[in-house]
Scaffold this active site. Structure first.
Site, short mmCIF file in Angstrom:
data_model
loop_
_atom_site.label_atom_id
_atom_site.label_comp_id
_atom_site.label_asym_id
_atom_site.label_seq_id
_atom_site.Cartn_x
_atom_site.Cartn_y
_atom_site.Cartn_z
N HIS A 173 31.38 22.34 0.20
CA HIS A 173 31.99 21.21 -0.50
C HIS A 173 32.66 21.75 -1.77
CE1 HIS A 173 30.08 18.15 2.04
NE2 HIS A 173 29.04 18.96 2.06
N HIS A 225 23.53 21.45 9.57
CA HIS A 225 22.25 21.55 8.85
C HIS A 225 21.04 21.02 9.62
CE1 HIS A 225 23.62 17.49 7.97
NE2 HIS A 225 24.38 17.85 6.94
N ASN A 236 20.27 16.28 1.57
CA ASN A 236 20.40 15.50 2.79
C ASN A 236 20.91 16.40 3.92
OD1 ASN A 236 20.58 13.44 4.62
ND2 ASN A 236 22.29 12.39 3.64
N ASP A 293 26.08 24.52 3.05
CA ASP A 293 26.17 23.13 2.57
C ASP A 293 26.22 23.10 1.05
OD1 ASP A 293 26.35 20.39 2.53
OD2 ASP A 293 24.30 20.01 3.20
#
Length: 440
Positions: free
Chosen positions: A66, A236, A282, A309
């Site tokens: 991200h 994930h 998450n 992630d």
């Protein structure tokens, strides 16, 4: 790609590097490629850099990053995120679509790639959204985004919960020769879950996030991928039953791959139960039994790849109470250290396995094997990372090339660390100062 530190090395020799931790060699670079692999101590040559004791690996590929830009520049930018990636040993990152605006059109794909071309320290590959605005209602124009340069598709951060949309997305991605990467989270089962169901939720009183919320989506999507004959990548993976489902699907020959994060390999819901929001992620950190299943699956190849992630957030956001704080952790600069620690287990690190799970497999899944995740061999691009296997360093959240400091590993000590990264002969990171020393 914009190099972080300097122009291409030109002709240079790295003296004493150990490919995959094996016997040391002298690596000769010329015109951005590996020109020779000589026995260590061969005849002197100008522009020689002493790299004795360092492990030579292909530079890593992160399928799940991200970068926040556009729209979230207070947390990260493409420049700062790719600088962090380079310092972590990465040559390539896949930038998730949950920006503002969402990367859900050819124009927005080109916009992200344009920023990267001007500012990035590694290669950036745009991940297109599966659905418009990540709303889970209308399929985004997958084939048009592929034509604009998108390499993979995901609504990560949200699950595409509608099976008809997932089927349609798989069919479209199959026609385009790309892959759907699913964030498995059934809305009805996971609800407003905040922490792993069971002891952690009971201890904290926080809303539970049950493993079935992941596993039911994984099971459904495996069947849909098999029916469509199209590639599905499970983001994930965090539970033992998800591992078992992926393993079974692979035994059937179904077109599925899976990733695991470093934090799910090392941390458990025991850390989350402390209430420290650094551990809010998450899917949530799971039980010790889940962690052991994930490690075994990474070793046996059921889980194909490690993906970070990397999810940066400003300090003020993470300082909120647990339910008010955002999910997510940074991970690019610590991934190698965590993976090597997990795989070490007192036997020494299998560096070839690390290279497969962090470079070769993710490059294959992402469709970039033409230039990434390549072998360490004569004629190949000079794209590699150098790892100090005796670094003995402690993670300092403030010591990062990224903009945000929300690492869950602050204060932990590790044995291995990337110290330099080179991409097609360009030095993109040089934490150890190897290339700052005068060449001999």
């Amino acid at each position: 790609m914009t190099p972080l530190t300097r122009a291409p090395l030109g002709t240079a020799v790295l003296s004493g590097v150990a490919p995959f931790g094996g016997e040391p060699v002298d690596l000769v670079l010329r015109d951005g490629r590996i020109a020779e692999l000589r026995p260590h101590g061969s005849a002197p040559e100008p522009n020689r850099f002493g790299a004795e004791g360092l492990v030579l690996l292909p530079a890593f590929v992160d399928l799940h990053t991200h970068l926040r830009e556009p729209g979230g520049e207070d947390a990260e930018t493409i420049a700062t995120g790719t600088a962090a990636a380079a310092h972590g040993g990465y040559s390539d990152v896949f930038a998730m679509a949950n920006c503002t605006p969402v990367t859900d059109s050819p124009e927005r794909v080109r916009h992200v790639l344009g920023i990267a071309a001007r500012t990035a320290s590694c290669r950036v590959h745009a991940v297109g959204a599966i659905t418009e605005a990540l709303a889970g209602k209308q399929l985004a124009p997958i084939e048009a985004m592929v034509a604009a340069g998108a390499r993979m598709f995901s609504d990560d951060g949200r699950c595409v919960d509608d099976p008809v949309l997932v089927r349609d997305a798989l069919e479209a991605s199959g026609r385009a020769g790309t892959v759907i990467a699913q964030h498995a989270q059934c809305g009805r089962l996971a609800g407003s879950g905040q922490i792993n169901a069971g002891a952690a939720a009971g201890r904290t009183g926080l809303p539970p996030w049950p493993s079935t919320g992941e596993e039911t989506v994984v099971a459904r999507d495996l069947v849909l991928a098999a029916d469509a004959g199209a590639a599905l990548h499970v983001c994930h993976v965090s539970t033992a039953r998800s591992v078992a489902l992926v393993r079974w699907a692979k035994e059937q020959g179904w077109p599925v791959t899976a990733e695991v994060t470093p934090h799910h390999l090392l941390l458990t819901d025991g850390e989350a139960a402390t209430g420290d929001t650094r551990y809010k992620v998450n899917p949530p950190l799971r039980s010790p039994a889940d962690v052991q299943a994930l490690r075994a699956a990474l070793l046996d190849g059921t889980i194909d790849a490690v993906a970070t992630d990397h999810a940066p957030h400003p300090a003020a956001a993470k300082a909120a109470d647990w339910c008010g704080a955002p999910f997510g952790m940074t991970g690019l600069e610590t991934a190698l250290a965590v993976v090597a620690e997990v795989l070490h287990a007192g036997r020494g690190v299998d560096w070839a396995l690390v290279a497969d799970r962090m470079a070769h497999a993710p490059a294959r899944i992402g469709g970039i094997t033409r230039f990434a995740g390549r072998p360490i061999a004569v004629g190949e691009p000079a794209t590699f990372t150098l790892v100090d296997p005796r670094a003995r360093w402690t993670v300092d959240p403030a010591d990062t090339a990224g903009r945000s400091h929300n690492t869950p590993f602050g204060g932990l000590s590790f044995r291995h660390r990337p110290v330099a990264t080179v991409v097609e002969g360009h030095v993109t990171a040089d934490r150890g100062g190897l290339f700052s020393r005068s060449a001999r």
